[in-house]
Scaffold this motif. Structure first.
Motif, PDB file in Angstrom:
ATOM      1  N   PRO A 175       0.819  -1.214   0.000  1.00 28.67           N
ATOM      2  CA  PRO A 175       0.000   0.000   0.000  1.00 28.67           C
ATOM      3  C   PRO A 175       0.850   1.261   0.000  1.00 28.67           C
ATOM      4  CG  PRO A 175       0.077  -0.945   2.205  1.00 28.67           C
ATOM      5  CD  PRO A 175       0.772  -1.924   1.293  1.00 28.67           C
ATOM      6  N   ALA A 176       0.233   2.365  -0.365  1.00 24.74           N
ATOM      7  CA  ALA A 176       0.908   3.662  -0.287  1.00 24.74           C
ATOM      8  C   ALA A 176       1.335   3.929   1.148  1.00 24.74           C
ATOM      9  CB  ALA A 176      -0.027   4.762  -0.771  1.00 24.74           C
ATOM     10  N   GLY A 177       2.474   4.627   1.301  1.00 25.42           N
ATOM     11  CA  GLY A 177       2.967   4.939   2.642  1.00 25.42           C
ATOM     12  C   GLY A 177       3.790   3.833   3.272  1.00 25.42           C
ATOM     13  N   SER A 178       4.144   2.809   2.499  1.00 28.84           N
ATOM     14  CA  SER A 178       4.936   1.694   3.025  1.00 28.84           C
ATOM     15  C   SER A 178       6.398   2.092   3.190  1.00 28.84           C
ATOM     16  CB  SER A 178       4.842   0.479   2.099  1.00 28.84           C
ATOM     17  OG  SER A 178       3.541  -0.062   2.091  1.00 28.84           O
ATOM     18  N   ARG A 200       6.915   4.415  -8.106  1.00 31.64           N
ATOM     19  CA  ARG A 200       5.676   4.611  -7.341  1.00 31.64           C
ATOM     20  C   ARG A 200       5.682   5.976  -6.648  1.00 31.64           C
ATOM     21  NH1 ARG A 200       2.978  -0.205  -4.076  1.00 31.64           N
ATOM     22  NH2 ARG A 200       1.898   1.690  -3.468  1.00 31.64           N
ATOM     23  N   ASP A 201       6.800   6.309  -6.035  1.00 32.54           N
ATOM     24  CA  ASP A 201       6.983   7.616  -5.392  1.00 32.54           C
ATOM     25  C   ASP A 201       5.920   7.919  -4.332  1.00 32.54           C
ATOM     26  OD1 ASP A 201       8.561   9.887  -5.051  1.00 32.54           O
ATOM     27  OD2 ASP A 201       7.297  11.101  -6.357  1.00 32.54           O
ATOM     28  N   ASP A 202       5.401   6.868  -3.675  1.00 28.10           N
ATOM     29  CA  ASP A 202       4.405   7.080  -2.617  1.00 28.10           C
ATOM     30  C   ASP A 202       4.832   6.394  -1.325  1.00 28.10           C
ATOM     31  OD1 ASP A 202       4.092   4.428  -3.296  1.00 28.10           O
ATOM     32  OD2 ASP A 202       1.931   4.545  -3.688  1.00 28.10           O
ATOM     33  N   PHE A 203       6.142   6.210  -1.158  1.00 24.35           N
ATOM     34  CA  PHE A 203       6.663   5.510   0.007  1.00 24.35           C
ATOM     35  C   PHE A 203       6.903   6.476   1.158  1.00 24.35           C
ATOM     36  CE2 PHE A 203      10.028   6.475  -3.040  1.00 24.35           C
ATOM     37  CZ  PHE A 203      10.933   7.209  -2.285  1.00 24.35           C
TER      38      PHE A 203
END
Length: 290
Positions: A175-178, A200-203
């Motif tokens: 999931p996003a924020g991992s 992804r750039d959502d870590f």
């Protein structure tokens, strides 16, 4: 490919205590609801409990509209991510559609705190030292490698072991924020994983094991793949706290775990501040329940 989950094949128990344990191991937010006071005729006695998640409910405080209302309140608390306990008194009369005629006081307790989702790619020496440290934190840990025989025979039940020949596929599942920690046995695989994570750039955090020289080489190759400079700047390599010296696997693992903890604490504090700021903007009637 296999995902080894200690709870695989087991649904949430109807017993509140078992369900609470299962959901906490899974990192699933929930609210524990307890009858702490009863007056007159009530469907269940003081001390009765149920536990409520966003999708499920285990055990009962007596059923009927009282239980429905309690579940509604619990899910409002989950949606607002509040960490505050809440007391609500109910009269069991016509307004609740119940004919007991008594009254009950319910305590609502959010259980646990938001958990970081951490994926460790690589079951080598440092991975074997690091993952048990992370498993003792308020985190959900996935340990990922293509080589099943590299994992320890006995694994902490809080750790999800994933065996997959295509590790990049696992990047897409998270999931996003991992939090991503890459430390495989293969530089080419490290590069492919890095490219997928940065794309992804959502870590919340991305750490790559290696030296400054490795970072320079990877930055050059990742730029060739179209990775933006601001994304590359978020990649931690070398990773770990510079204050923790040493080259032993455990020393490196402690350094990495310290950096993850610092990032997690900062992220959690920021989210809580944002939530508190939103709460202050709400009308007083809604702020009391946020």
């Amino acid at each position: 490919m296999s995902h080894d989950d200690p709870l695989q094949g087991h649904g949430a128990s109807h017993d509140w205590l078992s369900a609470l344990g299962e959901w906490q191991r899974l990192g699933r937010p929930c609210v524990l609801v307890t009858i702490i006071e009863e007056r007159g005729s009530t469907p269940r006695n003081a001390g009765s409990k149920m536990v409520v998640s966003a999708e499920q409910c285990a055990d009962t405080i007596g059923g009927g509209h009282l239980e429905f209302k309690a579940m509604q309140i619990a899910r409002e608390m989950l949606a607002s991510q509040t960490r505050e306990t809440r007391l609500e008194r109910f009269s069991l009369g016509a307004s609740l559609g119940q004919c007991c005629g008594g009254a009950t006081l319910l305590l609502f307790e959010p259980m646990g705190r938001p958990q970081a989702r951490i994926a460790v790619f690589g079951a080598g020496h440092v991975g074997r030292a690091l993952v048990p440290l992370l498993a003792g934190l308020p985190c959900r840990v996935s340990w990922i490698d293509a080589r099943a025989d590299e994992f320890p025979t006995h694994l902490d039940p809080r750790i999800e072991r994933i065996v997959n020949d295509d590790l990049v596929e696992e990047v897409e599942r998270l999931p996003a924020g991992s939090y991503y920690i890459v430390m495989t046995h293969d530089h080419a695989l490290d590069l492919a994983l890095s490219a997928a994570i940065l794309a992804r750039d959502d870590f919340a955090y991305f750490g790559l094991i290696g030296s400054k020289t490795k970072r320079m080489k990877f930055e050059h190759r990742l730029r060739e793949r179209g990775v933006a400079a601001d994304s590359l700047a978020r990649m931690r390599c070398p990773l770990g706290l510079p204050q923790v010296k040493g080259k032993l696997p455990l020393e490196i693992a402690v350094s990495i775990a310290g950096e993850v903890i610092a990032t997690y604490n900062a992220t959690f504090a920021e989210r809580q501040a944002q939530h508190d700021g939103i709460s202050r903007l709400l009308p007083a009637s809604r702020r009391a329940h946020s």
